[in-house]
Scaffold this active site. Structure first.
Site, mmCIF file in Angstrom:
data_model
loop_
_atom_site.group_PDB
_atom_site.id
_atom_site.type_symbol
_atom_site.label_atom_id
_atom_site.label_comp_id
_atom_site.label_asym_id
_atom_site.label_seq_id
_atom_site.Cartn_x
_atom_site.Cartn_y
_atom_site.Cartn_z
ATOM 1 N N LYS A 35 28.611 35.980 -117.166
ATOM 2 C CA LYS A 35 29.162 37.335 -117.127
ATOM 3 C C LYS A 35 29.458 37.735 -115.678
ATOM 4 O O LYS A 35 28.952 37.091 -114.745
ATOM 5 C CB LYS A 35 28.159 38.306 -117.750
ATOM 6 N N ARG A 132 16.421 48.747 -123.603
ATOM 7 C CA ARG A 132 17.780 48.914 -123.099
ATOM 8 C C ARG A 132 18.733 48.880 -124.289
ATOM 9 O O ARG A 132 19.296 49.895 -124.654
ATOM 10 C CB ARG A 132 18.091 47.808 -122.074
ATOM 11 N N TYR A 262 35.013 49.226 -84.162
ATOM 12 C CA TYR A 262 34.940 50.643 -84.539
ATOM 13 C C TYR A 262 33.655 51.290 -84.053
ATOM 14 O O TYR A 262 32.600 50.647 -84.024
ATOM 15 C CB TYR A 262 34.966 50.782 -86.062
ATOM 16 N N MET A 311 37.490 46.105 -92.555
ATOM 17 C CA MET A 311 37.884 45.774 -93.938
ATOM 18 C C MET A 311 38.224 44.295 -94.095
ATOM 19 O O MET A 311 37.825 43.665 -95.061
ATOM 20 C CB MET A 311 39.078 46.635 -94.371
#
Ligand SMILES: *Cc1c(COP(=O)(O)O)cnc(C)c1O
Length: 367
Positions: A35, A132, A262, A311
């Site tokens: 998954k 759950r 930055y 990024m």
């Protein structure tokens, strides 16, 4: 030339880890959890490799995830762990041979009002204590009575399926309670099924032999990640599957007092060289790792990140390393840079580190 940023997936490590699961539970069939893009490792690549290594089936989060992999035309079938999210997914699953885990009464109603032709195979989720998903013991009689009533097509109930909440600490007595509750439910309601029950995840497969059932569901261990608290992957004979690699794309020479990137997060206290790498938070590289100066390997030599992660780019220290643009940088993975260590640094679990690697990073197969 494409952007130098990729995740290598070791086919031999995947096959080795599958063999470790088989050795721990020789009689069980293996439903590998792939998954969430195979815990970030790349589901198409991982599914293809594990199918070639003889895995019996796959577990995914949804029919949608099963559908995304259907085009691979692999032999092992997919089980959607949370079952259908709408009535429309039932005929779709039946037509394409996906198995469903039934875990609430709405899904049982959908079975009554949908129509399908091929035999639909399902597990019934039993809540043994995780609280759950799943039915309580005192709901199961009603569940099986509804499954024997008139449905929209042929159905085969494989078995009960449950999940352990604390298997990573196997000595916790809560495990024995859950296993006991599961065995009682199988004893009482197993006659309504084909007896193909399923309980253990990776941790339980390795440390709770009494939890082993006809189907085992390893996820983490297939990726060579350590599922038991306080025991390393090496100790458990697991091999890391993933290596995340990029390259140096520029080299800066800073003078004492120069600021980097930055913000005002890092200032050089001496003349030095810094490498700029083609990997950033847009690829899933956590911004905090820059400020923490997390370890990386530059041309195989130990170094670390520096300053703010951007990024698409980040910085690596080059103290004592002669490097040029194009030189390889390993960011994560292998026994050299374990995902478990990165998880600890970020106060999370290895599962999350893998799943954070962005979709835009290509996953490629290596031997
Ligand atoms: C993800 C998952 C697994 C696999 O768990 P691991 O701890 O990764 O081995 C097994 N069962 C269910 C229901 C899951 O959601």
């Amino acid at each position: 030339m494409s952007r130098p940023n990729q995740v290598e997936i070791s086919a031999s490590a995947l096959a080795h880890n599958l063999a470790v699961a088989r050795q721990a539970a020789p009689k069980a069939r293996v439903m590998g959890a792939i998954k969430a893009n195979a815990y970030g490792h790349g589901a198409p690549l991982v599914a293809t490799t594990l199918a070639a290594a003889g895995i019996d089936a796959f577990a995914v989060a949804s029919v949608e995830e099963a559908e995304e992999l259907r085009g691979l035309q692999l032999e092992p079938r997919y089980t959607a762990l949370a079952g259908p999210f709408s009535a429309a997914e039932i005929p779709l699953a039946a037509a394409h041979g996906h198995r469903l885990v039934l875990q609430n009464f709405a899904q049982l109603q959908w079975l009554q009002k949908s129509h399908w032709q091929e035999t639909l195979e399902v597990f019934v989720k039993f809540d043994s204590g995780m609280h759950r998903l799943g039915f309580a013991h005192n709901e199961l009689a009603q569940v099986f009575s509804q499954l024997r009533s008139k449905l929209g097509g042929p159905l085969r109930v494989l078995g009960l399926l449950s999940h352990l909440a604390r298997a990573d600490t196997p000595e916790d007595p809560y495990n024995a309670e859950q296993i006991d509750a599961f065995q009682k439910a199988c004893g009482t309601f197993g006659i309504h099924t084909a007896g193909e029950h399923s309980l253990p995840n990776s941790a339980a497969i390795l440390a709770l032999p009494q939890a082993v059932t006809p189907w085992i569901r390893p996820g983490l261990l297939l990726y060579g990640l350590a599922p038991l608290q306080g025991r390393s992957a090496a100790e458990l004979d697991l091999q890391s599957v993933l290596r995340w690699r990029t390259e140096i794309v520029a080299i800066r020479t800073l003078r004492a007092g120069d600021w980097l990137g930055y913000g005002a997060s890092w200032q050089s206290d001496r003349d030095c060289r810094v490498g700029v790498i083609a990997c950033g938070y847009g690829d899933g590289l956590d911004r905090r790792l820059g400020l923490q100066q997390a370890p990386v390997l530059v041309r195989g030599q130990p170094s670390h990140l520096l300053g703010r992660v951007s990024m698409d780019l980040a910085f690596v220290a080059l103290d004592g390393i002669s490097a040029e643009p194009g030189d390889p940088v390993q960011i994560l993975g292998g026994p050299e840079l374990p995902l478990e260590d990165c998880a600890q640094r970020l106060d999370t679990i290895a599962y999350e580190i893998g799943t954070r690697i962005a979709q835009r990073v290509p996953r490629i197969r290596v031997p």
